[in-house]
Design an enzyme around this catalytic site. Structure first.
Site, PDB file in Angstrom:
ATOM      1  CG  ASP A 226     -12.503 -11.560   0.776  1.00 15.86           C
ATOM      2  OD1 ASP A 226     -12.509 -10.395   0.143  1.00 15.86           O
ATOM      3  OD2 ASP A 226     -12.848 -12.535   0.305  1.00 15.86           O
ATOM      4  CG  LEU A 227     -16.621  -8.584   6.450  1.00 25.44           C
ATOM      5  CD1 LEU A 227     -16.811  -7.819   7.364  1.00 25.44           C
ATOM      6  CD2 LEU A 227     -17.647  -9.741   6.363  1.00 25.44           C
TER       7      LEU A 227
END
Length: 373
Positions: A226-227
């Site tokens: 979830d960057l």
């Protein structure tokens, strides 16, 4: 479970602590004297920015994280996430510090009587990281390159991470793991009947035919997963020439971690870096160049990249539409990706895989010759 029942159970799972309750939690569980709290946006958990009275040597700002009831039933996963955050910090990554409870644990399970039932929530306290989300700033090609590099270094570093409960990261039906794109089918009703839904259905079909059959050829690793442009913080400093230079000052939100593949991480990062970009198709090449400076992709991985980026758009857009039905009061936060996401996904489809890949791969190649595009 029917979609109606499923919706109801999901709706009940998000914590709804007041600021007063959050403050009391910090004092009772972590032993800190709170001076102020304010709510922070969150997808399906609850977060608070906590200010504590000044101590001799400790920080004065923290983030209280209250996991939803579903996540709270998996304390092993939360424990592994906490230890990964600590491991990465020790390895030099800009992650938060994990605070210990008065009982010297990294998390605590608290029970709340809601009137009709008793619900349990896992609570954690992390130090507050400085910086601004990159979503708030125009991102240069050089910063995109650095973010790609950071994503690869993070995954590569986690190859050295060991923990007795590491198997908890095998999250077979986790909706945000990129290999679970076919699970989106049961949420498609949230889109209604329109062109957007047709595109998503087409992506899912291609994913089943062209990605599922190649998973065994991808190299495995642990993914942050979830960057996005709100989970990477940056700070500016003045360069020798007097211009502002930006460095990554924080990596947030390890809640979507799971076993995946290197190519998943770079695809997810590319997709999120496209969201606020004025030249979204150009983004992929710069992120890919940074990633490949640490971990070059194989031919099979590269061949899947376009479809994986499209698939992540679909995950984010479908789940945002679904979550908006559950939590309409959280719509502004949930629909951040949708503001530009549908347009970007449509553009990728209109251009086609070959044309997009050409831009990405030529841009990435230009870094090898020292002349970035």
């Amino acid at each position: 479970m029917s979609s109606g029942n499923y919706q109801q159970s999901e709706a009940l799972s998000k914590p709804t602590f007041s600021e007063e309750q959050a403050s009391a939690l910090v004092e009772s569980v972590f032993g800190l004297k709170v001076s102020k709290v304010r709510p922070l946006p969150s997808y399906d958990d609850q977060n608070f920015h906590v200010y504590v009275s000044k101590t001799k040597d400790g920080p004065t700002e923290y983030v209280l994280k209250i996991s939803n009831t579903k996540a709270s039933k998996n304390p092993d996963l939360i424990e592994v996430q906490n230890h990964i955050i600590m491991f990465l910090k020790a390895a030099g990554f800009p992650t938060a510090s994990v605070c210990h409870t008065k009982g010297d644990n990294t998390a605590s399970l608290v029970s709340v009587d809601s009137g009709s039932e008793i619900k349990s929530y896992l609570v954690r306290l992390l130090t507050y990281l400085p910086g601004r989300p990159i979503a708030e700033l125009p991102v240069s090609p050089q910063l995109l390159y650095e973010i790609g590099k950071l994503a690869a270094k993070l995954d590569k570093t986690l190859q050295r991470f060991h923990h007795p409960k590491l198997s908890s990261l095998h999250r077979e039906n986790f909706i945000w793991n990129l290999k679970n794109v076919p699970l989106l089918e049961k949420y498609l009703y949230a889109l209604g009947q329109n062109r957007n839904r047709e595109i998503v259905e087409h992506v899912i079909h291609l994913f089943k035919e062209e990605v599922m059959t190649k998973l065994s050829h991808f190299r495995e690793c642990i993914n942050h997963g979830d960057l996005n442009d709100h989970n990477i913080l940056i700070e500016s400093s003045k360069s020798a020439s007097g211009n502002a230079e930006y460095q990554v000052s924080g990596i947030l939100d390890f809640g979507d971690m799971s076993y995946g593949y290197y190519v998943f991480e770079v695809a997810i990062t590319i997709m999120y870096m496209m969201i606020e970009s004025k030249s979204p198709i150009q983004v992929g090449g710069h992120v890919l160049a940074g990633f490949e400076s640490i971990t070059p992709l194989t031919a099979v991985e590269k061949g899947a990249l376009f479809l994986l980026v499209c698939s992540r758009f679909c995950q984010s857009l479908v789940m945002a539409a679904y979550s908006c039905q559950l939590y309409p009061e959280n719509k502004d936060y949930l629909m951040v990706t949708a503001k530009t996401g549908w347009k970007h996904l449509q553009q990728m489809f209109d251009m086609g895989q070959k044309a997009v890949e050409e831009i990405w791969f030529e841009t990435a190649k230009s870094y090898e010759s020292g002349i970035s595009m």
